[in-house]
Enzyme design. Structure first.
Site, PDB file in Angstrom:
ATOM      1  N   LYS A 117       0.832  -1.209   0.000  1.00 50.55           N
ATOM      2  CA  LYS A 117       0.000   0.000   0.000  1.00 50.55           C
ATOM      3  C   LYS A 117       0.874   1.270   0.000  1.00 50.55           C
ATOM      4  O   LYS A 117       0.627   2.219  -0.746  1.00 50.55           O
ATOM      5  CB  LYS A 117      -0.918  -0.012   1.232  1.00 50.55           C
ATOM      6  CG  LYS A 117      -1.630   1.277   1.521  1.00 50.55           C
ATOM      7  CD  LYS A 117      -2.678   1.604   0.491  1.00 50.55           C
ATOM      8  CE  LYS A 117      -3.104   3.049   0.571  1.00 50.55           C
ATOM      9  NZ  LYS A 117      -4.181   3.379  -0.334  1.00 50.55           N
ATOM     10  N   CYS A 148      -3.705  11.090   1.266  1.00 48.61           N
ATOM     11  CA  CYS A 148      -2.931   9.846   1.191  1.00 48.61           C
ATOM     12  C   CYS A 148      -1.509  10.095   0.720  1.00 48.61           C
ATOM     13  O   CYS A 148      -0.550   9.828   1.445  1.00 48.61           O
ATOM     14  CB  CYS A 148      -3.589   8.874   0.226  1.00 48.61           C
ATOM     15  SG  CYS A 148      -5.325   8.663   0.568  1.00 48.61           S
TER      16      CYS A 148
HETATM   17  N1  SAJ Z   1      -1.016  14.852  -9.069  1.00 44.97           N
HETATM   18  C1  SAJ Z   1      -0.053  15.548  -9.788  1.00 44.97           C
HETATM   19  N2  SAJ Z   1       0.440  14.999 -10.942  1.00 44.97           N
HETATM   20  C2  SAJ Z   1      -0.003  13.790 -11.398  1.00 44.97           C
HETATM   21  C3  SAJ Z   1      -0.977  13.083 -10.649  1.00 44.97           C
HETATM   22  C4  SAJ Z   1      -1.465  13.638  -9.493  1.00 44.97           C
HETATM   23  O1  SAJ Z   1       0.384  16.641  -9.422  1.00 44.97           O
HETATM   24  O2  SAJ Z   1       0.490  13.362 -12.454  1.00 44.97           O
HETATM   25  C5  SAJ Z   1      -1.523  15.402  -7.802  1.00 44.97           C
HETATM   26  C6  SAJ Z   1      -3.033  15.635  -7.777  1.00 44.97           C
HETATM   27  O3  SAJ Z   1      -3.367  16.872  -8.341  1.00 44.97           O
HETATM   28  C7  SAJ Z   1      -3.309  15.556  -6.282  1.00 44.97           C
HETATM   29  C8  SAJ Z   1      -2.311  14.519  -5.796  1.00 44.97           C
HETATM   30  O4  SAJ Z   1      -1.316  14.439  -6.783  1.00 44.97           O
HETATM   31  O5  SAJ Z   1      -3.021  16.787  -5.647  1.00 44.97           O
HETATM   32  C9  SAJ Z   1      -2.880  13.147  -5.514  1.00 44.97           C
HETATM   33  O6  SAJ Z   1      -3.862  12.795  -6.462  1.00 44.97           O
HETATM   34  P1  SAJ Z   1      -4.012  11.327  -7.086  1.00 44.97           P
HETATM   35  O7  SAJ Z   1      -5.134  11.352  -8.043  1.00 44.97           O
HETATM   36  O8  SAJ Z   1      -2.715  10.874  -7.621  1.00 44.97           O
HETATM   37  O9  SAJ Z   1      -4.301  10.380  -5.835  1.00 44.97           O
HETATM   38  P2  SAJ Z   1      -5.363  10.362  -4.612  1.00 44.97           P
HETATM   39  O10 SAJ Z   1      -4.662  10.906  -3.407  1.00 44.97           O
HETATM   40  O11 SAJ Z   1      -6.657  10.941  -4.986  1.00 44.97           O
HETATM   41  O12 SAJ Z   1      -5.546   8.783  -4.424  1.00 44.97           O
HETATM   42  C10 SAJ Z   1      -4.394   7.969  -4.228  1.00 44.97           C
HETATM   43  C11 SAJ Z   1      -4.491   6.791  -5.192  1.00 44.97           C
HETATM   44  N3  SAJ Z   1      -3.210   6.091  -5.253  1.00 44.97           N
HETATM   45  C12 SAJ Z   1      -2.614   5.773  -6.411  1.00 44.97           C
HETATM   46  O13 SAJ Z   1      -3.064   6.095  -7.478  1.00 44.97           O
HETATM   47  C13 SAJ Z   1      -1.353   4.996  -6.305  1.00 44.97           C
HETATM   48  C14 SAJ Z   1      -5.622   5.866  -4.747  1.00 44.97           C
HETATM   49  O14 SAJ Z   1      -5.655   4.701  -5.561  1.00 44.97           O
HETATM   50  C15 SAJ Z   1      -5.420   5.463  -3.275  1.00 44.97           C
HETATM   51  O15 SAJ Z   1      -6.455   4.618  -2.827  1.00 44.97           O
HETATM   52  C16 SAJ Z   1      -5.458   6.725  -2.448  1.00 44.97           C
HETATM   53  O16 SAJ Z   1      -4.356   7.548  -2.883  1.00 44.97           O
HETATM   54  C17 SAJ Z   1      -5.336   6.320  -0.986  1.00 44.97           C
HETATM   55  O17 SAJ Z   1      -6.378   6.315  -0.319  1.00 44.97           O
HETATM   56  O18 SAJ Z   1      -4.251   5.938  -0.552  1.00 44.97           O
END
Ligand code: SAJ
Length: 421
Positions: A204, A258
């Site tokens: 995780k 997360c």
């Molecule tokens: N972000 C970027 N660049 C990217 C992708 C995301 O700057 O290329 C930023 C987003 O804008 C945001 C942050 O990262 O601020 C996180 O967003 P996210 O969509 O990557 O993830 P979360 O936090 O919404 O959800 C994550 C997910 N983990 C993964 O994709 C590995 C989700 O599957 C998990 O269940 C969740 O964390 C969790 O609960 O741990």
């Protein structure tokens, strides 16, 4: 039918409880916050997640999901409580996990199963949960089953992902894993992979750390490309055509509940042995500051400038503002005495005052787009050009239609694009 107690009806616990209820289990949803229980009971619960409100209504009406504020005797206990960072901001606060385990201990009976879904540092099942639960006089792996089964859901797409995503199950013994696999198979359509508890905990953390590090890499590339006078977005797009390259995308920082915290859970176990994870966190945490510096550079000749900030949620199309980069950006601007006015079409409750869109852009000297909400695609730059004082937009997500904005007279800057216009 077996009885399940789901403890913590947050964004993971509630859909989990609902799905077990839908698939026939007698589910008791346990939640400390009276407001949540009341809203579910009286039908005012309102989630932006597709299908969740309907599902909640269905299982409450059918009587398969009932609610309480403390756990009761059950066959299965599923713990979905928060594991925030503590006040030092790099250590996991396990107090909710511990207090939940303490509340379950007197209820435990032979043959019960305890499952933890919350994200935790490696070794929590074996070193924290197991000893507390064994205070019941029962032995884990002999008298009761103990399992780590992390949630892996993307907010904004919860119900789809909870059903279709693959799951990881780490029991403290084979029988615990077998029981948990049978349980989750009632609604999970994805594959279910079995491993041991500590490996499941690390998996995780690896997933979110992988994402954090890749976003940090993209952010570092953005800063480098600006200095080189090239466009990082164009470079990433073409680099990603390579079959083994998947660079993520730059932005104003990494938010959510997360990704900004989970990498620290690995760091806390090995503070001297972890380098790249820490550096990535620092780079991503630095991005709001970098964005503020960028804005300041472009408005330095304007007297009493007004910044119009668009988007305060942590990512697109959600109302969640936890650890949102925009919050840090607003804080820095305010600390430095800048006028900053913010808008978000999805967010209702926020630490800073939010305003109507028109009021935010009115007399603005810089529009700063921090979140790529779909609704912002509908903005008509021609109309905005008549409201602002200075026609400048800085897009931190490479989201807007640049030609449209340029045609409306705007100076368009994109984070990571150092190409001269
Ligand atoms: N972000 C970027 N660049 C990217 C992708 C995301 O700057 O290329 C930023 C987003 O804008 C945001 C942050 O990262 O601020 C996180 O967003 P996210 O969509 O990557 O993830 P979360 O936090 O919404 O959800 C994550 C997910 N983990 C993964 O994709 C590995 C989700 O599957 C998990 O269940 C969740 O964390 C969790 O609960 O741990």
């Amino acid at each position: 039918m077996k009885k399940i107690c789901v403890i913590g009806l947050g964004y993971i616990g509630l859909p989990t409880a609902c799905l077990f209820a839908k698939y026939g289990y007698d589910v008791k949803g346990i939640e400390m916050k009276k407001m949540i229980i009341d809203s579910i009971k009286n039908g005012t619960f309102n989630s932006p997640e597709t299908g969740l409100n309907e599902l909640v209504e269905e299982v409450v009406k059918s009587g398969k999901l009932t609610l309480n504020n403390k756990p009761e005797k059950s066959d299965i206990f599923i713990i979905c409580v928060p594991t925030p960072l503590n006040e030092k901001a790099t250590l996991c606060d396990l107090s909710y996990v511990k207090s939940t385990a303490i509340s379950i201990t007197p209820l435990l009976e032979k043959g019960n199963t305890v499952i933890l879904e919350s994200t935790v540092p490696p070794g929590t099942i074996k070193n924290v949960l197991l000893p507390i639960l064994e205070n019941s006089g029962l032995k884990a792996g002999e008298d009761f089953n103990l399992v780590y089964c992390p949630e892996r859901l993307l907010p904004g797409n919860l119900l789809k992902e909870i059903i279709n995503n693959d799951r990881v199950i780490g029991g403290i013994d084979d029988y615990s894993s077998k029981i948990a696999k049978e349980l989750y198979s009632s609604f999970v359509k994805g594959n279910i992979y079995i491993t041991d508890a500590t490996t499941a905990e690390v998996i995780k953390l690896m997933e979110n750390t992988y994402r954090d590090i890749n976003i940090a890499l993209a952010n570092e590339f953005a800063m480098v490309c600006e200095k080189l006078g090239i466009n990082v977005w164009e470079a990433i797009k073409i680099a990603n055509k390579h079959p083994r390259v998947n660079i993520h995308f730059p932005g104003p920082g990494v938010g959510g509940h997360c990704i900004p915290k989970d990498p620290w859970f690995i760091f806390e176990s090995f503070p001297n042995g972890v380098k790249i994870i820490k550096t990535a966190r620092e780079i991503n945490d630095f991005m709001p500051e970098y964005v503020v510096e960028t804005v300041k550079r472009y408005i330095k000749n304007i007297k009493n400038p007004k910044v119009a900030l668009l988007g305060v949620s942590y990512k697109a199309n959600v109302d969640d503002t936890r650890n949102s980069p925009s919050t840090k950006i607003i804080e820095i601007f305010k600390q430095e005495g800048y006028e900053v006015s913010a808008h978000d079409p999805h967010v209702k409750n926020y630490g800073f005052e939010l305003h109507e869109f028109e009021d935010v852009v009115k007399n603005a000297d810089c529009i700063l787009l921090c979140v790529n909400h779909n609704k912002y695609k509908k903005i008509n730059p021609k109309i905005i050009s008549k409201l602002v004082r200075n026609k400048l937009i800085i897009d931190t997500k490479n989201f807007i239609d640049k030609k449209l904005w340029k045609d409306a007279g705007f100076d368009v800057k994109v984070l990571g694009n150092g190409k001269p216009r």
